[in-house]
Design a protein around this motif. Structure first.
Motif, PDB file in Angstrom:
ATOM      1  N   ILE A 386       0.875  -1.165   0.000  1.00 37.56           N
ATOM      2  CA  ILE A 386       0.000   0.000   0.000  1.00 37.56           C
ATOM      3  C   ILE A 386       0.916   1.219   0.000  1.00 37.56           C
ATOM      4  CG2 ILE A 386      -1.784   1.283   1.240  1.00 37.56           C
ATOM      5  CD1 ILE A 386      -2.747  -1.284   2.449  1.00 37.56           C
ATOM      6  N   GLY A 387       1.027   1.830  -1.148  1.00 41.47           N
ATOM      7  CA  GLY A 387       1.996   2.907  -1.266  1.00 41.47           C
ATOM      8  C   GLY A 387       3.393   2.345  -1.476  1.00 41.47           C
ATOM      9  N   PRO A 388       4.398   3.193  -1.513  1.00 42.89           N
ATOM     10  CA  PRO A 388       5.760   2.742  -1.837  1.00 42.89           C
ATOM     11  C   PRO A 388       6.506   2.105  -0.669  1.00 42.89           C
ATOM     12  CG  PRO A 388       5.711   5.123  -1.533  1.00 42.89           C
ATOM     13  CD  PRO A 388       4.290   4.656  -1.436  1.00 42.89           C
ATOM     14  N   HIS A 389       6.039   2.278   0.575  1.00 39.71           N
ATOM     15  CA  HIS A 389       6.856   1.862   1.716  1.00 39.71           C
ATOM     16  C   HIS A 389       6.150   0.922   2.695  1.00 39.71           C
ATOM     17  CE1 HIS A 389       9.698   4.893   0.408  1.00 39.71           C
ATOM     18  NE2 HIS A 389       8.778   5.843   0.529  1.00 39.71           N
ATOM     19  N   PHE A 390       4.921   0.543   2.421  1.00 36.93           N
ATOM     20  CA  PHE A 390       4.201  -0.266   3.412  1.00 36.93           C
ATOM     21  C   PHE A 390       3.641  -1.527   2.772  1.00 36.93           C
ATOM     22  CE2 PHE A 390       0.390  -1.478   5.809  1.00 36.93           C
ATOM     23  CZ  PHE A 390       0.934  -1.582   7.084  1.00 36.93           C
ATOM     24  N   ASN A 391       3.939  -2.680   3.415  1.00 34.98           N
ATOM     25  CA  ASN A 391       3.390  -3.965   3.002  1.00 34.98           C
ATOM     26  C   ASN A 391       2.477  -4.503   4.108  1.00 34.98           C
ATOM     27  OD1 ASN A 391       4.679  -4.193   0.495  1.00 34.98           O
ATOM     28  ND2 ASN A 391       6.562  -4.942   1.466  1.00 34.98           N
ATOM     29  N   VAL A 392       1.302  -4.950   3.724  1.00 30.96           N
ATOM     30  CA  VAL A 392       0.345  -5.483   4.689  1.00 30.96           C
ATOM     31  C   VAL A 392       0.818  -6.848   5.177  1.00 30.96           C
ATOM     32  CG1 VAL A 392      -2.016  -6.305   5.014  1.00 30.96           C
ATOM     33  CG2 VAL A 392      -1.586  -4.255   3.647  1.00 30.96           C
ATOM     34  N   PRO A 393       0.981  -7.040   6.491  1.00 29.35           N
ATOM     35  CA  PRO A 393       1.347  -8.364   7.007  1.00 29.35           C
ATOM     36  C   PRO A 393       0.246  -9.375   6.714  1.00 29.35           C
ATOM     37  CG  PRO A 393       1.699  -6.658   8.675  1.00 29.35           C
ATOM     38  CD  PRO A 393       0.913  -6.033   7.558  1.00 29.35           C
ATOM     39  N   PRO A 394       0.584 -10.585   6.277  1.00 27.77           N
ATOM     40  CA  PRO A 394      -0.447 -11.591   5.987  1.00 27.77           C
ATOM     41  C   PRO A 394      -1.338 -11.881   7.190  1.00 27.77           C
ATOM     42  CG  PRO A 394       1.647 -12.264   5.044  1.00 27.77           C
ATOM     43  CD  PRO A 394       1.932 -11.050   5.876  1.00 27.77           C
ATOM     44  N   GLY A 395      -0.774 -11.796   8.407  1.00 27.77           N
ATOM     45  CA  GLY A 395      -1.567 -12.071   9.601  1.00 27.77           C
ATOM     46  C   GLY A 395      -2.710 -11.100   9.802  1.00 27.77           C
ATOM     47  N   TRP A 396      -2.636  -9.927   9.188  1.00 23.90           N
ATOM     48  CA  TRP A 396      -3.714  -8.937   9.335  1.00 23.90           C
ATOM     49  C   TRP A 396      -4.990  -9.347   8.624  1.00 23.90           C
ATOM     50  CZ3 TRP A 396      -1.715  -3.193   8.922  1.00 23.90           C
ATOM     51  CH2 TRP A 396      -0.876  -2.927  10.010  1.00 23.90           C
ATOM     52  N   MET A 397      -4.893 -10.290   7.694  1.00 25.99           N
ATOM     53  CA  MET A 397      -6.082 -10.676   6.938  1.00 25.99           C
ATOM     54  C   MET A 397      -7.167 -11.257   7.838  1.00 25.99           C
ATOM     55  SD  MET A 397      -5.545  -9.780   3.824  1.00 25.99           S
ATOM     56  CE  MET A 397      -6.725 -10.705   2.854  1.00 25.99           C
ATOM     57  N   ASN A 398      -6.740 -11.838   8.971  1.00 24.29           N
ATOM     58  CA  ASN A 398      -7.727 -12.397   9.891  1.00 24.29           C
ATOM     59  C   ASN A 398      -8.622 -11.325  10.500  1.00 24.29           C
ATOM     60  OD1 ASN A 398      -7.174 -15.196   9.740  1.00 24.29           O
ATOM     61  ND2 ASN A 398      -5.343 -14.910  10.976  1.00 24.29           N
ATOM     62  N   LEU A 399      -8.156 -10.065  10.477  1.00 21.90           N
ATOM     63  CA  LEU A 399      -9.007  -8.977  10.962  1.00 21.90           C
ATOM     64  C   LEU A 399     -10.280  -8.855  10.134  1.00 21.90           C
ATOM     65  CD1 LEU A 399      -6.352  -6.199  11.693  1.00 21.90           C
ATOM     66  CD2 LEU A 399      -7.868  -7.265  13.370  1.00 21.90           C
ATOM     67  N   THR A 400     -10.184  -9.213   8.861  1.00 20.58           N
ATOM     68  CA  THR A 400     -11.353  -9.156   7.987  1.00 20.58           C
ATOM     69  C   THR A 400     -12.454 -10.080   8.495  1.00 20.58           C
ATOM     70  OG1 THR A 400      -9.866  -8.743   6.116  1.00 20.58           O
ATOM     71  CG2 THR A 400     -12.137  -9.355   5.607  1.00 20.58           C
ATOM     72  N   SER A 401     -12.061 -11.302   8.878  1.00 20.55           N
ATOM     73  CA  SER A 401     -13.032 -12.256   9.411  1.00 20.55           C
ATOM     74  C   SER A 401     -13.642 -11.740  10.704  1.00 20.55           C
ATOM     75  CB  SER A 401     -12.360 -13.609   9.651  1.00 20.55           C
ATOM     76  OG  SER A 401     -11.810 -14.110   8.458  1.00 20.55           O
ATOM     77  N   MET A 402     -12.805 -11.169  11.557  1.00 21.63           N
ATOM     78  CA  MET A 402     -13.276 -10.642  12.833  1.00 21.63           C
ATOM     79  C   MET A 402     -14.266  -9.503  12.628  1.00 21.63           C
ATOM     80  SD  MET A 402     -10.925  -8.899  15.773  1.00 21.63           S
ATOM     81  CE  MET A 402     -11.642  -7.817  17.020  1.00 21.63           C
ATOM     82  N   LEU A 403     -13.949  -8.590  11.713  1.00 19.33           N
ATOM     83  CA  LEU A 403     -14.832  -7.465  11.445  1.00 19.33           C
ATOM     84  C   LEU A 403     -16.154  -7.923  10.832  1.00 19.33           C
ATOM     85  CD1 LEU A 403     -12.258  -4.868  10.062  1.00 19.33           C
ATOM     86  CD2 LEU A 403     -13.372  -4.861  12.309  1.00 19.33           C
ATOM     87  N   ALA A 404     -16.096  -8.906   9.930  1.00 16.64           N
ATOM     88  CA  ALA A 404     -17.321  -9.413   9.304  1.00 16.64           C
ATOM     89  C   ALA A 404     -18.227 -10.054  10.345  1.00 16.64           C
ATOM     90  CB  ALA A 404     -16.978 -10.417   8.201  1.00 16.64           C
ATOM     91  N   LEU A 405     -17.639 -10.848  11.248  1.00 17.05           N
ATOM     92  CA  LEU A 405     -18.425 -11.482  12.301  1.00 17.05           C
ATOM     93  C   LEU A 405     -19.060 -10.435  13.212  1.00 17.05           C
ATOM     94  CD1 LEU A 405     -17.518 -14.596  14.364  1.00 17.05           C
ATOM     95  CD2 LEU A 405     -18.061 -12.504  15.577  1.00 17.05           C
ATOM     96  N   SER A 406     -18.268  -9.454  13.630  1.00 16.74           N
ATOM     97  CA  SER A 406     -18.775  -8.411  14.527  1.00 16.74           C
ATOM     98  C   SER A 406     -19.850  -7.576  13.842  1.00 16.74           C
ATOM     99  CB  SER A 406     -17.613  -7.505  14.981  1.00 16.74           C
ATOM    100  OG  SER A 406     -16.624  -8.259  15.636  1.00 16.74           O
ATOM    101  N   PHE A 407     -19.647  -7.279  12.558  1.00 20.98           N
ATOM    102  CA  PHE A 407     -20.617  -6.490  11.817  1.00 20.98           C
ATOM    103  C   PHE A 407     -21.958  -7.206  11.743  1.00 20.98           C
ATOM    104  CE2 PHE A 407     -22.645  -5.402   7.713  1.00 20.98           C
ATOM    105  CZ  PHE A 407     -22.838  -4.042   7.915  1.00 20.98           C
ATOM    106  N   TRP A 408     -21.955  -8.524  11.463  1.00 20.48           N
ATOM    107  CA  TRP A 408     -23.206  -9.251  11.360  1.00 20.48           C
ATOM    108  C   TRP A 408     -23.916  -9.305  12.714  1.00 20.48           C
ATOM    109  CZ3 TRP A 408     -27.392 -10.716   9.339  1.00 20.48           C
ATOM    110  CH2 TRP A 408     -28.153 -11.726   9.908  1.00 20.48           C
ATOM    111  N   ILE A 409     -23.173  -9.570  13.785  1.00 15.30           N
ATOM    112  CA  ILE A 409     -23.795  -9.636  15.111  1.00 15.30           C
ATOM    113  C   ILE A 409     -24.444  -8.303  15.456  1.00 15.30           C
ATOM    114  CG2 ILE A 409     -23.316  -9.847  17.587  1.00 15.30           C
ATOM    115  CD1 ILE A 409     -21.314 -12.003  16.947  1.00 15.30           C
ATOM    116  N   TYR A 410     -23.771  -7.201  15.122  1.00 14.91           N
ATOM    117  CA  TYR A 410     -24.341  -5.881  15.400  1.00 14.91           C
ATOM    118  C   TYR A 410     -25.622  -5.671  14.578  1.00 14.91           C
ATOM    119  CZ  TYR A 410     -24.968  -0.836  15.479  1.00 14.91           C
ATOM    120  OH  TYR A 410     -25.498   0.425  15.604  1.00 14.91           O
TER     121      TYR A 410
END
Length: 632
Positions: A386-410
């Motif tokens: 993302i941009g010239p100097h930042f790479n997303v850590p693969p472990g961050w992808m699990n945040l997507t699952s967490m956010l989706a679960l929390s969003f549905w419960i809400y």
């Protein structure tokens, strides 16, 4: 409803007049009142309550920060620092996760039978500290792992003794998980007197604060520590959780004089073994005209009793009184491996009754596990910048699952339910059957989306002749999000079913069965991976999922296989397992409560469903992370 058979043996009649405070009378089918602290434990005056909870929550927060920092990024660590193939990494992660869940059941048995929760929790934390310290040493001492791979096609494989050190660390973490997982919430709950309204309110606040601190620890682990591990230093990234775990043990011991300690009360799992043994020994005896052993005690004034049911009739043999000499002078069984109470038998029947739905849950969990292993491997071979100097850590992808679960419960709790209640004036909640069915369909959709994205990722990489595909990691976000929704529907509903179908005295068993289903899913997932690998690599062909480079395999084909498994699960649930849900909804676990009539079916209280679901979600979040496939 079939009424209980009366035991006419004179010894049983005599038993009702005996002093029920005797030790033997207090050993009935785990319907026990809490044991007060022993003389060696702190005095109950001033012990427990919020005075002790601050130490327990502090311990749990730092322990979860440590464990999640390792779990979230273990796949990437093994792939990049041990030069292991994708299939080897998947096997290690899944077998380790499965073993951790199996040890949780063993830990619950040891805690309930021998050590008690405090010592089991303490020993588990110490084992976890030794385990994560060993993993930290593998990152800091380069001799403990192979040389860093510069060219993917010529990577130095780890030596046997290097893998032995790694597996020693993971083994210690498994033992630690076995002590921590079944005891962390339970030991905190021990600090409150739930027989009072004040104690019940304090317990609810404890659950809220526990989940709040857990969420904070989870976010810090996923965002901060995982970033340090991936982009700065693995040694520093593992040293931080090691220090956190040591600090958590220190906090836990500082509060040792404030805790309420409850003695081990025995485990329901030993009762199950006794029922099987007794039923087998008396398998040739006709039960129709026999008396059944169904003792009573004053403890039943506080605990509901199950009535005899017609299902699994062969187990009733365990409660048959063949000879009056099977009872002692107090009317208790002389040999508990030859004669079991009717309550023990009915408890075991409750367990057998959930097995069909349990199988459905396992198949859903297999799908959810894919994103924590192969999903991460996909992210590694996509464009993560993302941009010239930042790479997303693969472990961050699990945040997507967490956010989706929390969003549905809400949305479900705060939008859907109030809106439907206003429009229809009827109970708006989706039934367990509906949610499980939706969860299975989402699991199939997750694998189909993952297969299509993997095909595009691979084609793009091959077209440009690159190891890392030009396809952005953002294309993988939908499959992680759908995996989170799969958990929100199927995992929560399955856990709810386990809890509702168990009598109150067996509610802790529901959590153990949930852990067991996760473990079986891990082991079956590893078995499927190896079968697919061997079946697709014969005659010199390249395996679909083998090697260091996903571009050389066909991971998308493997995803289609898992999707087909989900389709079979859908058929199985609709034509077989769902019948157990329907029958149990119409005739739920029946209990006889002293001073009340027999209660059949659901409670008449309008808010009971909401209260039960809130409790279930708390339990589910405490035993299974919002991250798909990540067990805590």
């Amino acid at each position: 409803m079939k009424e209980l058979k009366r035991v006419i043996n004179p010894k049983l009649k005599k038993m009702e007049n005996e002093n029920t405070n005797s030790p033997r009378a207090l050993e009935l089918e785990h319907e026990r009142t809490p044991t007060p602290p022993s003389s060696s434990s702190p005095s109950s005056r001033g012990a427990g309550g919020w005075r002790s909870i601050k130490y327990i929550i502090g311990n749990e927060s730092f322990e979860k920060l440590a464990s999640m920092s390792l779990i979230s990024n273990l796949t990437l660590y093994l792939l990049t620092n041990y030069n292991l193939s994708g299939i080897y990494v998947v096997n290690v992660v899944q077998i380790w996760s499965g073993s951790s869940n199996i040890f949780s059941i063993i830990g619950a048995f040891i805690s309930d039978t021998y050590l008690g929760r405090f010592r089991t929790l303490l020993y588990g934390c110490i084992a976890s500290l030794l385990g994560i310290l060993t993993i930290t040493l593998t990152a800091g001492i380069h001799q403990l792992r192979p040389e860093t791979c510069k060219e993917r096609s010529h990577c130095q494989l780890p030596q046997a003794w290097q893998l032995a050190v790694l597996f020693l660390g993971l083994g210690l973490l498994t033992i630690g998980a076995g002590g921590i997982r079944p005891c962390n919430i339970a030991f905190g709950a021990d600090q409150f007197d739930t027989n009072t309204d004040k104690g019940k309110g304090q317990l609810q606040s404890f659950f809220n604060w526990w989940y709040f601190t857990f969420t904070i620890a989870l976010v810090i682990a996923l965002i901060g520590v995982v970033y340090i591990q991936t982009n700065i230093s693995w040694t520093l990234g593992f040293a931080i959780p090691t220090a956190c775990l040591a600090f958590s043990i220190t906090i836990f011991l500082l509060g040792r004089h404030t805790y309420i300690y409850k003695k081990p009360q025995g485990s329901i799992f030993s009762d199950m073994a006794k029922v099987i043994a007794a039923a087998y020994r008396k398998r040739k005896i006709q039960a129709s005209l026999r008396n059944l052993y169904n003792p009573t005690s004053t403890l039943e004034l506080e605990n509901s009793r199950l009535v005899q049911t017609d299902r699994f009739k062969f187990l009733d043999h365990a409660a048959i009184i063949v000879d009056p000499n099977e009872l002692n002078d107090q009317g208790m069984a002389r040999d508990v491996w030859r004669l079991c109470s009717l309550q023990q038998v009915e408890h075991f029947k409750c367990l057998l009754g959930i097995l069909p739905v349990w199988v459905t849950g396992i198949c859903c969990f297999i799908v959810m596990d894919q994103q924590n292993t192969f999903g991460v491997l996909q992210v590694v071979q996509t464009k993560r910048s993302i941009g010239p100097h930042f790479n997303v850590p693969p472990g961050w992808m699990n945040l997507t699952s967490m956010l989706a679960l929390s969003f549905w419960i809400y949305i479900y709790e705060c939008v859907y339910i109030p809106l439907v209640r206003k429009i229809t004036k009827k109970p708006p909640r989706l039934s367990m059957e509906q949610r499980i069915r939706i969860g299975i369909l989402l699991s199939i959709l997750c694998m189909l989306v993952a297969a299509i994205v993997e095909m595009k990722r691979r084609e793009s990489a091959l077209k440009h002749g690159l190891f890392i595909s030009p396809l952005s990691f953002a294309f993988l976000l939908p499959q992680f999000a759908i995996a989170g929704l799969t958990e929100a529907f199927s995992a929560v509903a399955v856990m709810e079913f386990f809890t509702l179908q168990m009598p109150e005295s067996m509610r802790t068993v529901a959590g153990a069965i949930f852990f067991l289903s996760l473990s079986v899913a891990n082991y079956l997932g590893s078995l499927i991976v190896n079968i697919v690998h061997k079946a697709t690599s014969h005659r010199g062909k390249t395996s679909w999922i083998g090697g260091h480079d996903l571009n050389e395999g066909r991971l998308d084909y493997y995803y289609y296989v898992i999707a087909a498994l989900g389709a079979l699960n859908f058929v199985y649930f609709n034509f077989f397992a769902s019948r157990y849900l329907v029958s149990d909804k119409d005739n739920e676990t029946t209990e006889v409560q002293p001073g009340h009539s027999i209660v059949v079916g659901e409670s008449s209280e309008p808010n009971d469903e909401e209260n039960v679901l809130d409790t279930i979600r708390t339990r589910q979040r405490a035993t299974f992370s919002p991250l798909v496939g990540v067990q805590i």
